[in-house]
Design an enzyme around this catalytic site. Sequence first.
Site, PDB file in Angstrom:
ATOM      1  N   CYS A  86      40.159  28.427  26.323  1.00  0.00           N
ATOM      2  CA  CYS A  86      40.739  29.418  27.019  1.00  0.00           C
ATOM      3  C   CYS A  86      42.503  29.345  26.658  1.00  0.00           C
ATOM      4  O   CYS A  86      42.582  29.955  25.569  1.00  0.00           O
ATOM      5  CB  CYS A  86      40.623  29.173  28.654  1.00  0.00           C
ATOM      6  SG  CYS A  86      41.052  30.475  29.515  1.00  0.00           S
ATOM      7  N   HIS A 186      35.536  28.136  29.483  1.00  0.00           N
ATOM      8  CA  HIS A 186      35.850  26.594  30.026  1.00  0.00           C
ATOM      9  C   HIS A 186      34.461  25.681  29.675  1.00  0.00           C
ATOM     10  O   HIS A 186      33.772  25.489  30.806  1.00  0.00           O
ATOM     11  CB  HIS A 186      36.542  26.620  31.318  1.00  0.00           C
ATOM     12  CG  HIS A 186      37.890  27.208  31.236  1.00  0.00           C
ATOM     13  ND1 HIS A 186      39.018  26.162  31.307  1.00  0.00           N
ATOM     14  CD2 HIS A 186      38.220  28.241  31.518  1.00  0.00           C
ATOM     15  CE1 HIS A 186      39.941  27.032  31.537  1.00  0.00           C
ATOM     16  NE2 HIS A 186      39.608  28.100  31.711  1.00  0.00           N
ATOM     17  N   GLU A 188      34.405  22.624  29.815  1.00  0.00           N
ATOM     18  CA  GLU A 188      34.548  21.380  30.469  1.00  0.00           C
ATOM     19  C   GLU A 188      34.118  21.369  31.855  1.00  0.00           C
ATOM     20  O   GLU A 188      34.077  20.487  32.454  1.00  0.00           O
ATOM     21  CB  GLU A 188      35.882  20.889  30.291  1.00  0.00           C
ATOM     22  CG  GLU A 188      36.971  21.682  30.934  1.00  0.00           C
ATOM     23  CD  GLU A 188      37.411  22.988  30.741  1.00  0.00           C
ATOM     24  OE1 GLU A 188      36.813  23.579  29.628  1.00  0.00           O
ATOM     25  OE2 GLU A 188      38.405  23.535  31.280  1.00  0.00           O
TER      26      GLU A 188
HETATM   27  N1  GLN Z   1      45.508  33.523  31.475  1.00  0.00           N
HETATM   28  C1  GLN Z   1      45.993  32.278  31.016  1.00  0.00           C
HETATM   29  C2  GLN Z   1      46.799  32.447  29.690  1.00  0.00           C
HETATM   30  O1  GLN Z   1      46.908  33.696  29.414  1.00  0.00           O
HETATM   31  C3  GLN Z   1      44.482  31.232  30.358  1.00  0.00           C
HETATM   32  C4  GLN Z   1      43.711  30.924  31.480  1.00  0.00           C
HETATM   33  C5  GLN Z   1      43.030  29.699  31.393  1.00  0.00           C
HETATM   34  O2  GLN Z   1      43.422  28.737  30.597  1.00  0.00           O
HETATM   35  N2  GLN Z   1      41.979  29.711  32.285  1.00  0.00           N
HETATM   36  O3  GLN Z   1      47.447  31.549  29.374  1.00  0.00           O
END
Ligand code: GLN
Length: 206
Positions: A86, A186, A188
């Site tokens: 992410c 994610h 995890e």
């Molecule tokens: N929206 C976050 C970003 O752009 C990422 C979101 C997340 O890691 N769940 O940094």
Amino acid sequence: MTVKAGVVAVQGDVSEHAAAVRRAAEAHGETAEVVEIRTSGLVPDCDILLLPGGESTTISRLLEREGIDAEIRDHVAAGKPVLATCAGLIVASTDANDERVDTLDILDVTVERNAFGRQKDSFEAPLSVAGLDDPFHAVFIRAPLIGEVGDGDDSRTDADGVEVLAEWDGRPVAVRDGPVVGTSFHPELTDDARLHRLAFFDRTPA
Ligand code: GLN
């Protein structure tokens, strides 16, 4: 064998990643010793690294301020694996289309932050992932979209291009660039450590 796993711990699901990498190691007959990375000097001793989610602007700023960014680049240049999830994927990319994120350039893809978010903030979906027999339950939270995927001319990692491991709605959401695996979602957040196994223990040599 004991594997030293560094979890970049400036933000995000640190304990969940630590638990997942321990489970993945165990499933492989190995043990993971987890180190939380908040300062420089620790990454060089790590065999594998995890870059959790969070807020990519904050993570990139702290990595740079602490001098951890250069250490992560050296880790990848040495062919050692990284799993970036992410916001971690955003930080690992070559371009986040956001000047506040100074990317690490260790994963040859461009990303667009919060791009799913405009359609659907958070959602869960079963994903077919290359190398896994059964679908992986993927949790997307304000996830980035992967844009351009590198074409193989990749001097950073010496790898033969970027492999798309999974797609959602026709767009890549899990990719591998040599030693670096990145996911928009994610892995995890479920009990399923197969993605961590794939990134660290079941990988085919680049
Ligand atoms: N929206 C976050 C970003 O752009 C990422 C979101 C997340 O890691 N769940 O940094």
